[in-house]
Scaffold this active site. Structure first.
Site, mmCIF file in Angstrom:
data_model
loop_
_atom_site.group_PDB
_atom_site.id
_atom_site.type_symbol
_atom_site.label_atom_id
_atom_site.label_comp_id
_atom_site.label_asym_id
_atom_site.label_seq_id
_atom_site.Cartn_x
_atom_site.Cartn_y
_atom_site.Cartn_z
ATOM 1 C CG HIS A 36 -71.794 79.224 9.002
ATOM 2 N ND1 HIS A 36 -71.576 78.020 9.619
ATOM 3 C CD2 HIS A 36 -72.145 80.090 9.987
ATOM 4 C CE1 HIS A 36 -71.799 78.146 10.908
ATOM 5 N NE2 HIS A 36 -72.143 79.383 11.168
ATOM 6 C CG ASP A 37 -68.304 77.559 10.847
ATOM 7 O OD1 ASP A 37 -67.852 78.709 10.730
ATOM 8 O OD2 ASP A 37 -68.779 77.136 11.913
ATOM 9 C CE LYS A 123 -70.018 80.191 13.274
ATOM 10 N NZ LYS A 123 -69.776 78.855 13.839
#
Ligand SMILES: C=C(O[C@H]1C=CC=C(C(=O)O)[C@@H]1O)C(=O)O
Length: 290
Positions: A36-37, A123
């Site tokens: 994630h990110d 995202k």
């Protein structure tokens, strides 16, 4: 406005993790691994050569190796750089313009860069499910578990775990493969997830000695050759003993899987040593094979 400067803090140890309300365990045949990110922009808030980022990178890579070994799909989320105010929406109010229009800032950190075959999601909001194809991707693959790593624990990681719960997808937040604004936020997010929507676990517990039983088998040239063949989907007899296995398609993720597997058996062998001379005979020497 924007990201804080995050001082170094220690990654939580297994003994410090909150008690889980439910007793789910990760099943590789049901899981997808989310990174994630982990973009340079978000990581620039940390000293990336210090805790917790050093542990974060190492543990994300151990999980990627575990995923490669067990056929667990790997998905990366990343926000675009240079978003318009309209695209940013309320993120603009909380965080300002976000990732600049600079490919380096928007790129995933080299240390954990995606491998061939990994899926990339664009995202837009805290949750990696919002305006992305993550939900479809899980359902298409018949999978209903999400193993979550990345930054930041109390923002996108927590929001994604909660959103998974809304969709009856079991979220596992890997406590030592996520990082946050500080130890307090990190701990608070883990406690909330463990009590309200998912399971908090550690890298050891996911990759640990669960995936593959410790064989206790001695290392021999033939055993090493057979394991390499198995990873490459080849016949052991076709794997040369003295050729560079990179030419046979052995990529770094598979190499990490081998290092992880052998270390789990107590072999003192590091990924970099395997990468230095990627050939069966050289590894046999390293492993003291008979
Ligand atoms: C890394 C994340 O991005 C969010 C957190 C802080 C700043 C953000 C931004 O500027 O876009 C994101 O909304 C996360 O979702 O945890």
């Amino acid at each position: 406005m924007g990201l804080p400067r995050i001082p170094s803090y220690p990654m939580p140890a297994a003994a410090e993790l909150p008690a889980n309300r439910v007793d789910w365990t990760v099943d590789p045949s049901r899981a997808v691994l989310l990174v994630h990110d982990l973009q340079n922009h978000f990581l620039s808030a940390f000293d990336t050569s210090a805790a917790p980022v050093t542990e974060l990178f190492a543990n994300v890579n151990r999980l990627r190796a575990w995923a490669a070994e067990h056929g667990v799909p790997v998905v990366y989320s990343a926000q675009p750089g240079g978003q318009s105010a309209e695209q940013r929406g309320l993120q603009q109010d909380f965080w300002g313009p976000g990732i600049p229009d600079d490919p380096r800032a928007a790129a995933v950190a080299d240390a954990v860069a995606p491998a061939e075959g990994d899926r990339l999601l664009t995202k837009w909001k805290y949750s990696a499910f919002v305006r992305t194809e993550l939900d479809e991707l899980l359902r298409e693959q018949g999978r209903d578990e999400l193993v979550i790593t990345g930054v930041y624990t109390h923002i996108g990681v927590q929001a994604t775990a909660c959103d998974a719960w809304m969709r009856d997808i079991r979220a596992f937040v890997v406590a030592d493969a996520v990082a946050d604004f500080g130890a307090d936020e990190h701990r608070a997010a883990l406690t909330w997830v463990a009590g309200r929507c998912g399971v908090v676990t550690g890298t050891d517990a996911v990759v640990g000695r669960r995936g593959r039983e410790v064989t206790g088998m001695a290392f021999t040239v033939e055993r090493i050759r057979a394991e390499v063949a198995d990873l490459l989907g080849e016949d052991p007899a076709d794997i040369p003993l003295d050729e560079n296995l990179a030419d046979w398609g052995l990529d770094s993720v598979r190499l990490m899987a081998l290092a992880e597997r052998w270390r789990a058996e107590g072999a003192e062998v590091a990924f970099l040593q395997l990468a230095e001379r990627p050939a069966v005979e050289a590894w046999a020497e390293l492993l003291g094979a008979s």
